[in-house]
Motif scaffolding. Structure first.
Motif, PDB file in Angstrom:
ATOM      1  N   LEU A  33     -12.569   4.413  17.537  1.00  0.00           N
ATOM      2  CA  LEU A  33     -11.612   4.301  16.446  1.00  0.00           C
ATOM      3  C   LEU A  33     -12.046   3.261  15.421  1.00  0.00           C
ATOM      4  CD1 LEU A  33      -8.257   4.514  18.438  1.00  0.00           C
ATOM      5  CD2 LEU A  33      -9.408   6.330  17.147  1.00  0.00           C
ATOM      6  N   ASP A  34     -12.661   2.191  15.875  1.00  0.00           N
ATOM      7  CA  ASP A  34     -13.127   1.140  14.969  1.00  0.00           C
ATOM      8  C   ASP A  34     -14.230   1.629  14.034  1.00  0.00           C
ATOM      9  OD1 ASP A  34     -11.294  -0.572  16.102  1.00  0.00           O
ATOM     10  OD2 ASP A  34     -12.755  -1.586  17.393  1.00  0.00           O
ATOM     11  N   CYS A  35     -14.948   2.652  14.434  1.00  0.00           N
ATOM     12  CA  CYS A  35     -16.033   3.186  13.594  1.00  0.00           C
ATOM     13  C   CYS A  35     -15.499   3.763  12.285  1.00  0.00           C
ATOM     14  CB  CYS A  35     -16.796   4.275  14.348  1.00  0.00           C
ATOM     15  SG  CYS A  35     -17.706   3.676  15.781  1.00  0.00           S
ATOM     16  N   ARG A  36     -14.243   4.171  12.260  1.00  0.00           N
ATOM     17  CA  ARG A  36     -13.669   4.758  11.042  1.00  0.00           C
ATOM     18  C   ARG A  36     -13.644   3.769   9.877  1.00  0.00           C
ATOM     19  NH1 ARG A  36      -8.015   6.913  13.058  1.00  0.00           N
ATOM     20  NH2 ARG A  36      -7.984   4.741  13.668  1.00  0.00           N
ATOM     21  N   ASP A  40     -20.490   2.615   5.232  1.00  0.00           N
ATOM     22  CA  ASP A  40     -21.870   3.090   5.171  1.00  0.00           C
ATOM     23  C   ASP A  40     -22.040   4.251   6.147  1.00  0.00           C
ATOM     24  OD1 ASP A  40     -24.702   2.932   4.439  1.00  0.00           O
ATOM     25  OD2 ASP A  40     -24.961   2.269   6.528  1.00  0.00           O
ATOM     26  N   SER A  41     -22.479   5.395   5.652  1.00  0.00           N
ATOM     27  CA  SER A  41     -22.601   6.610   6.467  1.00  0.00           C
ATOM     28  C   SER A  41     -23.525   6.436   7.662  1.00  0.00           C
ATOM     29  CB  SER A  41     -23.100   7.782   5.619  1.00  0.00           C
ATOM     30  OG  SER A  41     -22.168   8.094   4.623  1.00  0.00           O
ATOM     31  N   ALA A  42     -24.665   5.799   7.439  1.00  0.00           N
ATOM     32  CA  ALA A  42     -25.627   5.620   8.533  1.00  0.00           C
ATOM     33  C   ALA A  42     -25.042   4.700   9.608  1.00  0.00           C
ATOM     34  CB  ALA A  42     -26.935   5.048   7.995  1.00  0.00           C
ATOM     35  N   ALA A  43     -24.390   3.634   9.182  1.00  0.00           N
ATOM     36  CA  ALA A  43     -23.784   2.702  10.136  1.00  0.00           C
ATOM     37  C   ALA A  43     -22.646   3.379  10.903  1.00  0.00           C
ATOM     38  CB  ALA A  43     -23.273   1.458   9.415  1.00  0.00           C
ATOM     39  N   ARG A  44     -21.822   4.190  10.182  1.00  0.00           N
ATOM     40  CA  ARG A  44     -20.716   4.892  10.834  1.00  0.00           C
ATOM     41  C   ARG A  44     -21.250   5.900  11.861  1.00  0.00           C
ATOM     42  NH1 ARG A  44     -17.839   6.115   6.698  1.00  0.00           N
ATOM     43  NH2 ARG A  44     -18.819   8.110   6.265  1.00  0.00           N
ATOM     44  N   LEU A  45     -22.306   6.629  11.498  1.00  0.00           N
ATOM     45  CA  LEU A  45     -22.893   7.603  12.424  1.00  0.00           C
ATOM     46  C   LEU A  45     -23.459   6.907  13.658  1.00  0.00           C
ATOM     47  CD1 LEU A  45     -23.667  10.469  13.135  1.00  0.00           C
ATOM     48  CD2 LEU A  45     -25.752  10.182  11.787  1.00  0.00           C
ATOM     49  N   LEU A  48     -20.501   5.824  15.752  1.00  0.00           N
ATOM     50  CA  LEU A  48     -19.889   6.977  16.432  1.00  0.00           C
ATOM     51  C   LEU A  48     -20.756   7.456  17.593  1.00  0.00           C
ATOM     52  CD1 LEU A  48     -18.500   8.952  13.355  1.00  0.00           C
ATOM     53  CD2 LEU A  48     -17.170   7.858  15.171  1.00  0.00           C
ATOM     54  N   ASP A  49     -22.077   7.510  17.388  1.00  0.00           N
ATOM     55  CA  ASP A  49     -22.980   7.918  18.475  1.00  0.00           C
ATOM     56  C   ASP A  49     -22.847   6.980  19.673  1.00  0.00           C
ATOM     57  OD1 ASP A  49     -23.930  10.121  17.141  1.00  0.00           O
ATOM     58  OD2 ASP A  49     -25.774   9.152  16.443  1.00  0.00           O
ATOM     59  N   ALA A  50     -22.833   5.678  19.405  1.00  0.00           N
ATOM     60  CA  ALA A  50     -22.700   4.699  20.492  1.00  0.00           C
ATOM     61  C   ALA A  50     -21.315   4.808  21.145  1.00  0.00           C
ATOM     62  CB  ALA A  50     -22.923   3.281  19.953  1.00  0.00           C
ATOM     63  N   GLY A  51     -20.279   5.020  20.334  1.00  0.00           N
ATOM     64  CA  GLY A  51     -18.925   5.139  20.864  1.00  0.00           C
ATOM     65  C   GLY A  51     -18.746   6.365  21.728  1.00  0.00           C
ATOM     66  N   VAL A  52     -19.314   7.489  21.299  1.00  0.00           N
ATOM     67  CA  VAL A  52     -19.224   8.727  22.089  1.00  0.00           C
ATOM     68  C   VAL A  52     -19.976   8.558  23.402  1.00  0.00           C
ATOM     69  CG1 VAL A  52     -19.958  11.147  22.171  1.00  0.00           C
ATOM     70  CG2 VAL A  52     -18.809  10.269  20.141  1.00  0.00           C
TER      71      VAL A  52
END
Length: 182
Positions: A33-36, A40-45, A48-52
């Motif tokens: 949820l914090d990734c939202r 920055d798109s690259a940082a968000r991706l 999200l990858d690490a969170g998943v």
């Protein structure tokens, strides 16, 4: 059912009542949820990858359990009549009432309707009923039935005073029952 030290994640479960503080999600979910908040798109991706990956690991290790709304409904109904500690394991769902169920103002089940799949006189007094949801109930008083209970009959079980339960079999007078675990 064993849920003891595990965190329980209810995806698609109803939100807590507005007057109660919202419970924080498990750490693995909060990380996602914090990734939202990342712009920055690259940082968000990457986040999200690490969170998943963290969430998948938590689910695999059974640190987080995922249940859909139907599983929660089935579990609530399956626990009706059992003495459990008073904690909100499955969240309160005051607005949604399944067919054959009644709930109180907090969303807790107060009544169920089911079909008897097996009925036999018990060794002590009264009858032993097995319902179509797999639960077993034992009559605890000595009140007789005008028509003996049998498979296919409808039964209505509701909470009564001081933690007891009353059952009406096929519209007959209520008898006192208790849930038994076999």
């Amino acid at each position: 059912m064993r849920i003891a030290p595990l965190a329980l994640l209810l995806i698609a479960a109803p939100a807590a009542a507005a007057d109660k503080p919202k419970q924080a999600p498990p750490a693995a979910v909060q990380k996602l949820l914090d990734c939202r908040a990342l712009t920055d798109s690259a940082a968000r991706l990457a986040c999200l990858d690490a969170g998943v990956a963290a969430l998948a690991g938590a689910v695999e290790n059974r640190d987080v359990l995922v249940a859909d709304k139907e599983e929660v409904k089935k579990a609530r109904r399956g626990l009706f009549g059992l003495a459990l500690p008073s904690f909100n394991l499955f969240g309160a769902d005051k607005d949604e009432v399944a067919e054959g169920e009644k709930k109180d103002e907090r969303g807790a089940l107060t009544e169920i309707e089911a079909t008897i799949t097996a009925a036999r006189p018990s060794r002590t007094a009264g009858w032993r009923f097995v319902l179509d949801d797999g639960s077993t109930w034992l009559q605890t008083d000595a009140i007789g039935f005008r028509r003996d209970p049998k498979p296919g009959m409808k039964i209505r079980i509701r909470r009564a005073a001081m933690g007891s339960y009353l059952a009406n079999v096929d519209g007959q007078l209520a008898v006192r029952v208790k849930r038994v675990v076999e």
